[in-house]
Design a protein around this motif. Structure first.
Motif, mmCIF file in Angstrom:
data_model
loop_
_atom_site.group_PDB
_atom_site.id
_atom_site.type_symbol
_atom_site.label_atom_id
_atom_site.label_comp_id
_atom_site.label_asym_id
_atom_site.label_seq_id
_atom_site.Cartn_x
_atom_site.Cartn_y
_atom_site.Cartn_z
ATOM 1 N N ASP A 81 36.046 -24.893 -41.651
ATOM 2 C CA ASP A 81 35.275 -23.992 -42.519
ATOM 3 C C ASP A 81 35.338 -22.555 -42.018
ATOM 4 O OD1 ASP A 81 34.025 -26.052 -44.312
ATOM 5 O OD2 ASP A 81 33.372 -26.790 -42.354
ATOM 6 N N GLU A 82 35.450 -22.390 -40.698
ATOM 7 C CA GLU A 82 35.473 -21.053 -40.113
ATOM 8 C C GLU A 82 36.362 -21.087 -38.870
ATOM 9 O OE1 GLU A 82 32.210 -17.878 -38.412
ATOM 10 O OE2 GLU A 82 31.461 -19.710 -39.359
ATOM 11 N N THR A 95 39.869 -26.142 -30.071
ATOM 12 C CA THR A 95 38.502 -26.648 -29.939
ATOM 13 C C THR A 95 37.768 -26.523 -31.269
ATOM 14 O OG1 THR A 95 38.452 -25.860 -27.656
ATOM 15 C CG2 THR A 95 36.335 -26.397 -28.646
ATOM 16 N N ILE A 96 37.110 -27.612 -31.685
ATOM 17 C CA ILE A 96 36.330 -27.596 -32.924
ATOM 18 C C ILE A 96 34.882 -27.938 -32.589
ATOM 19 C CG2 ILE A 96 36.014 -28.741 -35.161
ATOM 20 C CD1 ILE A 96 39.102 -29.229 -35.057
ATOM 21 N N ILE A 97 33.975 -27.183 -33.197
ATOM 22 C CA ILE A 97 32.542 -27.456 -33.042
ATOM 23 C C ILE A 97 32.030 -27.896 -34.414
ATOM 24 C CG2 ILE A 97 30.286 -26.457 -32.456
ATOM 25 C CD1 ILE A 97 32.940 -24.416 -31.232
ATOM 26 N N ASN A 98 31.328 -29.030 -34.432
ATOM 27 C CA ASN A 98 30.795 -29.569 -35.686
ATOM 28 C C ASN A 98 29.299 -29.291 -35.770
ATOM 29 O OD1 ASN A 98 30.116 -31.039 -37.944
ATOM 30 N ND2 ASN A 98 30.528 -33.049 -37.043
ATOM 31 N N GLY A 100 26.589 -29.884 -38.059
ATOM 32 C CA GLY A 100 26.066 -30.571 -39.233
ATOM 33 C C GLY A 100 27.068 -30.672 -40.371
ATOM 34 N N GLY A 101 28.337 -30.897 -40.030
ATOM 35 C CA GLY A 101 29.373 -31.062 -41.057
ATOM 36 C C GLY A 101 30.187 -29.799 -41.312
ATOM 37 N N GLN A 102 29.713 -28.656 -40.791
ATOM 38 C CA GLN A 102 30.486 -27.415 -40.896
ATOM 39 C C GLN A 102 31.360 -27.296 -39.647
ATOM 40 O OE1 GLN A 102 30.025 -26.508 -44.269
ATOM 41 N NE2 GLN A 102 30.265 -24.454 -43.398
ATOM 42 N N LEU A 103 32.675 -27.156 -39.837
ATOM 43 C CA LEU A 103 33.575 -27.155 -38.683
ATOM 44 C C LEU A 103 34.030 -25.737 -38.343
ATOM 45 C CD1 LEU A 103 35.828 -30.282 -39.401
ATOM 46 C CD2 LEU A 103 33.582 -30.151 -38.288
ATOM 47 N N PHE A 104 33.813 -25.356 -37.056
ATOM 48 C CA PHE A 104 34.212 -24.037 -36.569
ATOM 49 C C PHE A 104 35.341 -24.221 -35.550
ATOM 50 C CE2 PHE A 104 33.749 -20.759 -33.225
ATOM 51 C CZ PHE A 104 33.976 -19.624 -33.988
ATOM 52 N N GLY A 105 36.425 -23.450 -35.711
ATOM 53 C CA GLY A 105 37.579 -23.584 -34.812
ATOM 54 C C GLY A 105 37.694 -22.410 -33.860
ATOM 55 N N GLU A 106 38.011 -22.731 -32.603
ATOM 56 C CA GLU A 106 38.165 -21.697 -31.567
ATOM 57 C C GLU A 106 39.421 -22.036 -30.753
ATOM 58 O OE1 GLU A 106 38.264 -18.900 -30.107
ATOM 59 O OE2 GLU A 106 36.092 -18.526 -29.959
ATOM 60 N N ASN A 107 39.938 -21.060 -30.033
ATOM 61 C CA ASN A 107 41.043 -21.339 -29.107
ATOM 62 C C ASN A 107 40.619 -20.923 -27.716
ATOM 63 O OD1 ASN A 107 43.464 -21.235 -27.561
ATOM 64 N ND2 ASN A 107 44.563 -21.492 -29.493
ATOM 65 N N THR A 108 40.404 -21.890 -26.839
ATOM 66 C CA THR A 108 39.926 -21.582 -25.482
ATOM 67 C C THR A 108 41.063 -21.579 -24.459
ATOM 68 O OG1 THR A 108 39.355 -23.908 -25.147
ATOM 69 C CG2 THR A 108 37.583 -22.460 -25.870
ATOM 70 N N ASP A 109 42.308 -21.876 -24.888
ATOM 71 C CA ASP A 109 43.435 -21.904 -23.935
ATOM 72 C C ASP A 109 43.625 -20.544 -23.266
ATOM 73 O OD1 ASP A 109 44.162 -24.543 -24.245
ATOM 74 O OD2 ASP A 109 45.664 -24.144 -25.783
ATOM 75 N N GLY A 110 43.747 -19.504 -24.095
ATOM 76 C CA GLY A 110 44.000 -18.161 -23.550
ATOM 77 C C GLY A 110 42.810 -17.640 -22.779
ATOM 78 N N LYS A 111 41.605 -17.966 -23.254
ATOM 79 C CA LYS A 111 40.388 -17.512 -22.561
ATOM 80 C C LYS A 111 40.286 -18.173 -21.183
ATOM 81 C CE LYS A 111 37.734 -16.328 -26.687
ATOM 82 N NZ LYS A 111 38.830 -16.430 -27.666
ATOM 83 N N GLY A 112 40.604 -19.486 -21.135
ATOM 84 C CA GLY A 112 40.610 -20.196 -19.856
ATOM 85 C C GLY A 112 41.651 -19.612 -18.913
ATOM 86 N N PHE A 113 42.790 -19.225 -19.478
ATOM 87 C CA PHE A 113 43.858 -18.606 -18.688
ATOM 88 C C PHE A 113 43.362 -17.290 -18.077
ATOM 89 C CE2 PHE A 113 47.100 -15.321 -18.579
ATOM 90 C CZ PHE A 113 48.057 -15.896 -17.786
ATOM 91 N N MET A 114 42.703 -16.451 -18.900
ATOM 92 C CA MET A 114 42.229 -15.154 -18.416
ATOM 93 C C MET A 114 41.180 -15.334 -17.314
ATOM 94 S SD MET A 114 43.974 -12.926 -20.056
ATOM 95 C CE MET A 114 43.130 -11.394 -19.770
ATOM 96 N N MET A 115 40.313 -16.337 -17.469
ATOM 97 C CA MET A 115 39.288 -16.589 -16.443
ATOM 98 C C MET A 115 39.945 -17.040 -15.144
ATOM 99 S SD MET A 115 36.632 -18.492 -18.980
ATOM 100 C CE MET A 115 35.290 -18.916 -17.910
ATOM 101 N N SER A 116 41.018 -17.828 -15.287
ATOM 102 C CA SER A 116 41.733 -18.301 -14.097
ATOM 103 C C SER A 116 42.395 -17.132 -13.362
ATOM 104 C CB SER A 116 42.765 -19.342 -14.528
ATOM 105 O OG SER A 116 43.571 -19.711 -13.463
ATOM 106 N N LEU A 117 43.043 -16.233 -14.139
ATOM 107 C CA LEU A 117 43.668 -15.048 -13.520
ATOM 108 C C LEU A 117 42.618 -14.208 -12.801
ATOM 109 C CD1 LEU A 117 46.207 -13.121 -15.806
ATOM 110 C CD2 LEU A 117 46.667 -14.363 -13.703
#
Ligand code: NDP
Length: 288
Positions: A81-82, A95-98, A100-117
């Motif tokens: 949905d978003e 990564t998807i967060i549900n 109450g039936g509304q699905l929100f999509g995020e990408n944590t790969d690059g963010k995790g990479f930046m935190m690691s650096l």
């Protein structure tokens, strides 16, 4: 009388192949430490043509969320949905967060990479980076580095099919201010002397091919550079072992994996997990 509640809170990962994905080990170690006794992380094998049904199942089971890995990261976007701005820019959701039936999509790969650096003391602003690979991981990494102000990114990828490389160059040049160069990867690739950060974002060296080193001319690396591998299994790849032997500053893909998993847990539960404990669980699992 003690209140009885046996209901499970479900999250997990959709992928194929997915059996060797160590996400469950990291996530469930964190849930245990957070005393989230009802939380379960399921590793679910989903065929490419069954993704829509899998998403319906996720909603039917009221799962709190799901990770998507190969081959679903791009295809899943049409069922959401978003989608976050950076995930839209990257063109992939892991990564998807549900809600109450509304699905929100995020990408944590690059963010995790930046935190690691950052935890290795490496800042990207104004720096020159060379990135090997142009797939999903490389895309997420390049977009996050560009948004963080890296000066130049040189993408190096196999010449057989330029589609992935061309797409990545196009995303970066049209949506960010970074200077982008593209090189076909033939034989041993020499790292330009003015490079600050080298990122290995291909699957070369991933379990079970643990003895393979990507075709990088290691003699052109210097101790003023920092090399970041993305492979999480094994943690110490043949590349990382060789870099350590040569005294080149470097870091494994474990930090990226743990940081992105920690971000997922925060988004699903609202709680901050213990990353040291998650890393220990990963090390124990993949080095067993
Ligand atoms: P993709 O399949 O999307 O992309 C794979 C990339 O690797 C492509 O650029 C591909 O080139 C290249 N490649 C594959 N085999 C070779 C080879 N033999 N020689 C040169 N290049 C090769 O995968 P992802 O980007 O999603 O994943 C890449 C790696 O990143 C995997 O090992 C994965 O485990 C890891 N990863 C780690 C994460 C972490 O948290 N640590 C998170 C996400 C991924 P071509 O275009 O020519 O096929």
């Amino acid at each position: 009388m003690k209140k009885q509640n046996y209901l499970d809170c479900l999250v997990g990962v959709f992928g194929q192949p997915v059996a060797e994905n160590p996400g469950v080990v990291i996530q469930e170690a964190a849930f245990k430490a957070l005393e989230l006794d009802h939380w379960r992380f399921l590793t679910i094998d989903v065929d490419k043509d069954q993704l829509e049904n899998a998403i319906k199942g996720l909603k039917a089971f009221k799962m709190r969320g799901i990770n998507c890995t190969i081959p679903h990261k791009i295809a899943v976007m049409e069922y959401l949905d978003e989608i976050s701005e950076s995930a839209r820019m990257i063109g992939a959701v892991n990564t998807i967060i549900n809600d109450g039936g509304q699905l929100f999509g995020e990408n944590t790969d690059g963010k995790g990479f930046m935190m690691s650096l950052a935890s290795s003391g490496v800042q990207v602003e104004g720096q020159k980076a060379v990135v090997f690979g142009a797939g999903g991981a490389a895309r997420a990494i390049c977009v996050e580095m560009a948004l963080a102000g890296v000066k130049t990114i040189t993408i190096v990828n196999r010449p057989q099919d330029r589609t992935l490389g061309d797409e990545l160059v196009s995303i970066l040049t049209t949506r960010t201010n970074v200077e982008v160069l593209y090189e076909d990867w033939h034989g041993l690739f020499p790292i330009p002397a003015n490079t600050n950060i080298v990122i290995h974002a291909t699957s070369v060296g991933l379990y079970p091919d643990v003895h393979v080193i990507p075709h990088i001319d290691l003699d052109t690396l210097s101790s003023s550079m920092f090399v970041q591998d993305v492979i999480p299994n094994p943690i110490e790849t043949a590349l990382i072992k060789e870099l350590c032997r040569r005294g080149i500053p470097c870091s494994t893909g474990a930090g990226m994996l743990v940081n992105q998993a920690a971000l997922n847990i925060e988004m699903w539960t609202g709680l901050k997990p213990d990353k040291t404990l998650m890393l220990e669980a990963l090390e124990k699992a993949v080095q067993a």
